[in-house]
Design a protein around this motif. Structure first.
Motif, PDB file in Angstrom:
ATOM      1  N   LEU A  10      46.247  51.521  -8.514  1.00 21.24           N
ATOM      2  CA  LEU A  10      45.505  50.712  -9.246  1.00 21.24           C
ATOM      3  C   LEU A  10      46.291  49.413  -9.505  1.00 21.24           C
ATOM      4  CD1 LEU A  10      44.243  53.424 -11.966  1.00 21.24           C
ATOM      5  CD2 LEU A  10      42.914  52.112 -10.466  1.00 21.24           C
ATOM      6  N   LYS A  11      47.418  49.422  -9.611  1.00 25.72           N
ATOM      7  CA  LYS A  11      48.232  48.179  -9.615  1.00 25.72           C
ATOM      8  C   LYS A  11      47.733  47.384  -8.671  1.00 25.72           C
ATOM      9  CE  LYS A  11      52.356  49.463 -10.514  1.00 25.72           C
ATOM     10  NZ  LYS A  11      53.663  49.572 -10.762  1.00 25.72           N
ATOM     11  N   ARG A  12      47.919  47.601  -7.183  1.00 31.83           N
ATOM     12  CA  ARG A  12      47.524  47.186  -6.007  1.00 31.83           C
ATOM     13  C   ARG A  12      46.196  46.672  -6.128  1.00 31.83           C
ATOM     14  NH1 ARG A  12      49.910  50.606  -1.355  1.00 31.83           N
ATOM     15  NH2 ARG A  12      50.787  51.777  -2.964  1.00 31.83           N
ATOM     16  N   GLN A  13      45.210  47.387  -6.616  1.00 31.31           N
ATOM     17  CA  GLN A  13      43.723  46.951  -6.396  1.00 31.31           C
ATOM     18  C   GLN A  13      43.523  45.750  -7.569  1.00 31.31           C
ATOM     19  OE1 GLN A  13      41.030  50.067  -7.986  1.00 31.31           O
ATOM     20  NE2 GLN A  13      39.269  48.749  -7.466  1.00 31.31           N
ATOM     21  N   LEU A  14      44.197  46.000  -8.690  1.00 35.39           N
ATOM     22  CA  LEU A  14      44.300  44.818  -9.646  1.00 35.39           C
ATOM     23  C   LEU A  14      44.594  43.493  -9.191  1.00 35.39           C
ATOM     24  CD1 LEU A  14      43.551  44.194 -12.581  1.00 35.39           C
ATOM     25  CD2 LEU A  14      45.809  44.791 -13.220  1.00 35.39           C
ATOM     26  N   THR A  15      45.797  43.574  -8.638  1.00 39.80           N
ATOM     27  CA  THR A  15      46.303  42.466  -7.598  1.00 39.80           C
ATOM     28  C   THR A  15      45.450  41.708  -6.861  1.00 39.80           C
ATOM     29  OG1 THR A  15      48.835  42.811  -8.445  1.00 39.80           O
ATOM     30  CG2 THR A  15      48.378  41.161  -6.560  1.00 39.80           C
ATOM     31  N   TRP A  16      44.821  42.750  -6.078  1.00 42.08           N
ATOM     32  CA  TRP A  16      43.960  42.252  -4.853  1.00 42.08           C
ATOM     33  C   TRP A  16      42.683  41.622  -5.481  1.00 42.08           C
ATOM     34  CZ3 TRP A  16      44.349  47.396  -2.112  1.00 42.08           C
ATOM     35  CH2 TRP A  16      45.272  47.565  -1.332  1.00 42.08           C
ATOM     36  N   LEU A  17      42.320  42.025  -6.533  1.00 41.83           N
ATOM     37  CA  LEU A  17      41.041  41.553  -7.263  1.00 41.83           C
ATOM     38  C   LEU A  17      41.488  40.102  -7.882  1.00 41.83           C
ATOM     39  CD1 LEU A  17      39.247  44.693  -8.727  1.00 41.83           C
ATOM     40  CD2 LEU A  17      38.359  43.517  -6.652  1.00 41.83           C
ATOM     41  N   PHE A  18      42.390  40.355  -8.521  1.00 40.01           N
ATOM     42  CA  PHE A  18      42.974  38.990  -9.184  1.00 40.01           C
ATOM     43  C   PHE A  18      43.057  38.018  -8.294  1.00 40.01           C
ATOM     44  CE2 PHE A  18      47.055  37.021 -11.245  1.00 40.01           C
ATOM     45  CZ  PHE A  18      46.085  36.136 -12.148  1.00 40.01           C
ATOM     46  N   ASN A  19      43.542  38.023  -7.218  1.00 45.61           N
ATOM     47  CA  ASN A  19      44.028  37.249  -5.932  1.00 45.61           C
ATOM     48  C   ASN A  19      42.552  36.743  -5.279  1.00 45.61           C
ATOM     49  OD1 ASN A  19      46.417  36.202  -5.395  1.00 45.61           O
ATOM     50  ND2 ASN A  19      47.298  38.358  -4.990  1.00 45.61           N
ATOM     51  N   GLU A  20      41.587  37.368  -5.347  1.00 46.20           N
ATOM     52  CA  GLU A  20      40.257  37.296  -4.967  1.00 46.20           C
ATOM     53  C   GLU A  20      39.677  35.990  -5.698  1.00 46.20           C
ATOM     54  OE1 GLU A  20      35.860  39.317  -4.402  1.00 46.20           O
ATOM     55  OE2 GLU A  20      37.731  40.470  -4.254  1.00 46.20           O
ATOM     56  N   HIS A  21      39.820  36.400  -6.973  1.00 46.64           N
ATOM     57  CA  HIS A  21      39.106  35.337  -7.734  1.00 46.64           C
ATOM     58  C   HIS A  21      40.194  34.049  -7.760  1.00 46.64           C
ATOM     59  CE1 HIS A  21      36.142  38.107  -8.989  1.00 46.64           C
ATOM     60  NE2 HIS A  21      37.016  38.881  -9.506  1.00 46.64           N
ATOM     61  N   LEU A  22      41.478  34.130  -7.965  1.00 43.53           N
ATOM     62  CA  LEU A  22      42.204  33.046  -8.032  1.00 43.53           C
ATOM     63  C   LEU A  22      42.096  32.148  -6.881  1.00 43.53           C
ATOM     64  CD1 LEU A  22      45.620  34.658  -9.201  1.00 43.53           C
ATOM     65  CD2 LEU A  22      44.383  32.957 -10.616  1.00 43.53           C
ATOM     66  N   GLY A  23      41.851  32.638  -5.801  1.00 43.04           N
ATOM     67  CA  GLY A  23      41.605  32.178  -4.385  1.00 43.04           C
ATOM     68  C   GLY A  23      40.416  31.063  -4.353  1.00 43.04           C
ATOM     69  N   LYS A  24      39.440  31.107  -5.200  1.00 44.75           N
ATOM     70  CA  LYS A  24      38.321  30.089  -5.452  1.00 44.75           C
ATOM     71  C   LYS A  24      39.013  28.809  -5.802  1.00 44.75           C
ATOM     72  CE  LYS A  24      35.249  33.561  -5.815  1.00 44.75           C
ATOM     73  NZ  LYS A  24      34.101  34.542  -6.645  1.00 44.75           N
ATOM     74  N   LYS A  25      40.085  28.726  -6.368  1.00 43.43           N
ATOM     75  CA  LYS A  25      40.697  27.396  -6.596  1.00 43.43           C
ATOM     76  C   LYS A  25      42.050  27.325  -5.929  1.00 43.43           C
ATOM     77  CE  LYS A  25      41.045  25.448 -10.449  1.00 43.43           C
ATOM     78  NZ  LYS A  25      41.402  25.088 -11.862  1.00 43.43           N
ATOM     79  N   GLY A  26      42.434  27.926  -4.962  1.00 44.42           N
ATOM     80  CA  GLY A  26      43.660  27.804  -3.812  1.00 44.42           C
ATOM     81  C   GLY A  26      44.642  28.444  -4.551  1.00 44.42           C
ATOM     82  N   ILE A  27      44.890  29.234  -5.566  1.00 45.39           N
ATOM     83  CA  ILE A  27      45.810  29.731  -6.485  1.00 45.39           C
ATOM     84  C   ILE A  27      46.111  31.126  -5.951  1.00 45.39           C
ATOM     85  CG2 ILE A  27      46.674  30.442  -8.683  1.00 45.39           C
ATOM     86  CD1 ILE A  27      44.902  28.369  -9.876  1.00 45.39           C
ATOM     87  N   SER A  28      47.241  31.605  -5.813  1.00 42.73           N
ATOM     88  CA  SER A  28      47.538  32.928  -5.638  1.00 42.73           C
ATOM     89  C   SER A  28      48.559  33.632  -6.828  1.00 42.73           C
ATOM     90  CB  SER A  28      48.473  32.985  -4.275  1.00 42.73           C
ATOM     91  OG  SER A  28      49.693  32.446  -4.309  1.00 42.73           O
ATOM     92  N   GLY A  29      48.407  34.815  -6.816  1.00 38.83           N
ATOM     93  CA  GLY A  29      49.079  35.237  -7.844  1.00 38.83           C
ATOM     94  C   GLY A  29      49.448  36.877  -7.715  1.00 38.83           C
ATOM     95  N   PHE A  30      50.112  37.407  -8.637  1.00 35.45           N
ATOM     96  CA  PHE A  30      50.806  38.845  -8.713  1.00 35.45           C
ATOM     97  C   PHE A  30      50.724  39.422 -10.009  1.00 35.45           C
ATOM     98  CE2 PHE A  30      54.320  42.103  -8.648  1.00 35.45           C
ATOM     99  CZ  PHE A  30      53.645  42.840  -7.759  1.00 35.45           C
TER     100      PHE A  30
END
Length: 155
Positions: free
Chosen positions: A20-40
């Protein structure tokens, strides 16, 4: 046998928590990517702490921001929106509401955020209510998108 069953359940819980932690990070990055940001996102279950790390595209040093207080108001609002959408992607609800999600955002971030929210809502078939004092004329019209704008309180 009870201890064996308990140990097995604990191992399954830990495995699911990691997934679930990994899934949350993947989904978070998917949305952040729309502005070129990455996160964890790091979730520490023992100390009950959730921390967010972001790497901003305009930062030449590519340093990771570990304290969201170091972000501008718009960057903080957008990253919070992305985190919220990641959580929404992992849960089910018949309707959702967001109040003043676009506070402190510039016009470009606001447009990206509104497009992201509307696309998410339409894709998941859920009903959303967005409350914002800002102009929503840029929201894409559609069969499943209904806009209601109230008159300004002072005229």
């Amino acid at each position: 046998s009870c201890q064996k069953a308990l140990d097995l359940r604990w191992k399954k819980f830990q495995r699911n928590a990691g997934l679930l932690k990994r899934q949350l990070t993947w989904l978070f990055n998917e949305h952040l990517g729309k502005k070129g940001i990455s996160g964890f996102i790091n979730v520490d279950y023992k100390s009950k702490v959730l921390s967010v790390e972001l790497t901003m595209p305009q930062d030449a040093s590519r340093d990771t921001v570990r304290d969201t207080r170091g972000l501008s108001g718009g960057e903080r609002s957008f990253s919070t929106l992305c985190f919220t959408l990641a959580l929404h992607g992992m849960t089910e609800a018949p309707f959702r509401a967001m109040d003043e999600f676009d506070v402190f955002m510039d016009a470009v971030s606001r447009k990206i955020s509104l497009d992201t929210l509307v696309d998410f809502a339409v894709a998941h078939g859920s009903q959303w209510v967005f409350i914002t004092p800002h102009d929503i004329s840029m929201v894409k019209p559609g069969d499943r998108v209904k806009k209601q704008q109230m008159a300004a309180p002072r005229g």
